[in-house]
Design a protein around this motif. Structure first.
Motif, PDB file in Angstrom:
ATOM      1  N   CYS A 176      41.568  28.587  35.320  1.00 41.96           N
ATOM      2  CA  CYS A 176      40.580  29.116  36.254  1.00 41.96           C
ATOM      3  C   CYS A 176      39.488  29.828  35.456  1.00 41.96           C
ATOM      4  O   CYS A 176      39.785  30.726  34.662  1.00 41.96           O
ATOM      5  N   SER A 177      38.256  29.421  35.637  1.00 40.68           N
ATOM      6  CA  SER A 177      37.142  30.036  34.921  1.00 40.68           C
ATOM      7  C   SER A 177      36.657  31.268  35.669  1.00 40.68           C
ATOM      8  O   SER A 177      36.860  31.405  36.879  1.00 40.68           O
ATOM      9  N   SER A 178      36.032  32.164  34.956  1.00 41.99           N
ATOM     10  CA  SER A 178      35.389  33.292  35.617  1.00 41.99           C
ATOM     11  C   SER A 178      34.006  32.857  36.085  1.00 41.99           C
ATOM     12  O   SER A 178      33.397  31.936  35.527  1.00 41.99           O
ATOM     13  N   ALA A 179      33.506  33.514  37.129  1.00 40.51           N
ATOM     14  CA  ALA A 179      32.173  33.198  37.631  1.00 40.51           C
ATOM     15  C   ALA A 179      31.125  33.491  36.557  1.00 40.51           C
ATOM     16  O   ALA A 179      30.148  32.757  36.409  1.00 40.51           O
ATOM     17  N   CYS A 180      31.363  34.556  35.787  1.00 32.16           N
ATOM     18  CA  CYS A 180      30.433  34.903  34.699  1.00 32.16           C
ATOM     19  C   CYS A 180      30.371  33.787  33.675  1.00 32.16           C
ATOM     20  O   CYS A 180      29.302  33.382  33.231  1.00 32.16           O
ATOM     21  N   CYS A 189      27.792  38.464  35.829  1.00 34.86           N
ATOM     22  CA  CYS A 189      28.410  39.077  34.651  1.00 34.86           C
ATOM     23  C   CYS A 189      28.294  40.599  34.653  1.00 34.86           C
ATOM     24  O   CYS A 189      28.787  41.262  33.723  1.00 34.86           O
ATOM     25  N   CYS A 190      27.628  41.159  35.670  1.00 34.90           N
ATOM     26  CA  CYS A 190      27.420  42.610  35.754  1.00 34.90           C
ATOM     27  C   CYS A 190      26.788  43.147  34.470  1.00 34.90           C
ATOM     28  O   CYS A 190      27.262  44.117  33.868  1.00 34.90           O
ATOM     29  N   SER A 191      25.739  42.510  34.056  1.00 37.68           N
ATOM     30  CA  SER A 191      25.042  42.917  32.835  1.00 37.68           C
ATOM     31  C   SER A 191      23.572  43.210  33.152  1.00 37.68           C
ATOM     32  O   SER A 191      23.081  42.943  34.263  1.00 37.68           O
ATOM     33  N   LYS A 197      27.823  50.443  38.534  1.00 33.31           N
ATOM     34  CA  LYS A 197      28.816  50.199  39.579  1.00 33.31           C
ATOM     35  C   LYS A 197      28.158  49.967  40.930  1.00 33.31           C
ATOM     36  O   LYS A 197      28.690  49.264  41.785  1.00 33.31           O
ATOM     37  N   GLN A 198      26.993  50.583  41.130  1.00 28.36           N
ATOM     38  CA  GLN A 198      26.299  50.425  42.400  1.00 28.36           C
ATOM     39  C   GLN A 198      25.783  48.992  42.594  1.00 28.36           C
ATOM     40  O   GLN A 198      25.777  48.468  43.710  1.00 28.36           O
ATOM     41  N   LYS A 199      25.373  48.359  41.502  1.00 26.91           N
ATOM     42  CA  LYS A 199      24.808  47.017  41.596  1.00 26.91           C
ATOM     43  C   LYS A 199      25.807  45.910  41.252  1.00 26.91           C
ATOM     44  O   LYS A 199      25.571  44.748  41.582  1.00 26.91           O
ATOM     45  N   CYS A 200      26.896  46.276  40.568  1.00 26.04           N
ATOM     46  CA  CYS A 200      27.912  45.276  40.203  1.00 26.04           C
ATOM     47  C   CYS A 200      28.854  45.102  41.394  1.00 26.04           C
ATOM     48  O   CYS A 200      29.840  45.824  41.544  1.00 26.04           O
TER      49      CYS A 200
END
Length: 279
Positions: A176-180, A189-191, A197-200
């Motif tokens: 299973c791959s990660s979405a990132c 990737c939350c980068s 945390k507010q935007k991830c």
């Protein structure tokens, strides 16, 4: 002469030497009903191997020196082509052989990160940041607190992986791959602008992993030079994940009731060198 020593004595000697020289013992064991090829990458210091074969029911002990930092993962469905080039369907390290290169590109697999005697402590965590291919459990020898305790991801996430992230072989989900990893955007990737945390925001993928494996990506802190047991397929109920996929490297090995320790030349040579070091 060392090769004639009883197995129990060699294990006891390795444990003694790890304490004297502030080293840790990694016991990597395979409880899957198929062969796994562990891959080991070192960022600081080195262990005696970067990759090896671990058949069903086998275990191998490795010495990790003080200040070692690296990761351990498992490769599956490996084989040699007509030219002798070695490759794996999941976790391939692109070396063309069983041992992996010193450099590394991230694969869609379950990782164990370990840091030995880093500022007087050990740290470890199980990561599914890049994907998942095997259930894994880590048990530290000194599980004395909530900061130093066993951690695992033993649920078969391949069965709950979103369809667009599945890695399929012969119609069977084997990873299973990660979405990132698949989409590679700042949002998934939350980068960059989405690092806070507010935007991830949680995604279907992250919720899938966090719901069934809440301890993944959590860092545990243990006393320095703790020994660890890393187990692939710790629960027998997960052994059927690839049982119906045709093995690509020889016959499938049946499960054994007891783990068979591997104390080969690498182990003997390492023990002999350590004896010379402290004599």
């Amino acid at each position: 002469m060392a090769e004639r020593l009883p197995t129990i004595f060699l294990l006891a000697l390795l444990l003694f030497l790890s304490r004297v020289l502030s080293m840790s013992i990694f016991t990597i064991e395979n409880k899957c009903n198929y062969t796994v090829w562990p891959a080991i990458f070192s960022w600081q210091s080195q262990v005696s191997t970067t990759g090896f074969t671990l058949r069903s029911g086998e275990a191998r002990a490795l010495l990790a020196p003080s200040s070692w930092r690296g990761l351990i993962s498992g490769r599956t469905l490996c084989s040699n082509d007509s030219t002798g080039k070695f490759s794996c369907i999941t976790g391939d390290c692109e070396s063309g052989k069983i041992e992996c290169p010193r450099t590394y590109s991230w694969s869609q697999v379950t990782y164990v990160f370990l840091g030995i005697d880093n500022g007087g402590i050990d740290t470890y965590n199980i990561s599914v940041e890049y994907g998942y291919n095997l259930p894994i459990k880590v048990v530290p020898a000194q599980s004395s607190s909530r900061r130093c305790m066993s951690s695992s991801c033993v649920v078969d996430l391949n069965k709950t992986c979103p369809n667009d992230l599945k890695k399929l072989v012969e119609g069977k989900t084997i990873g299973c791959s990660s979405a990132c990893r698949k989409v590679n955007t700042s949002e998934t990737c939350c980068s960059h602008d989405f690092k806070s945390k507010q935007k991830c925001k949680p995604t279907l993928y992250t919720q899938n992993f966090e719901r069934v494996c809440p301890f993944t990506n959590r860092t545990f802190v243990c006393p320095n030079s703790t020994d660890y047991v890393i187990t692939f397929c710790p629960s027998s109920s997960l052994n059927n994940t690839r049982s119906s996929v045709t093995p690509l490297a020889g016959p499938k090995h049946s499960s054994r009731q007891k783990l068979k320790p591997i104390l080969g030349t690498t182990f003997i040579a390492t023990t002999s060198l350590l004896l010379i070091h402290i004599s």
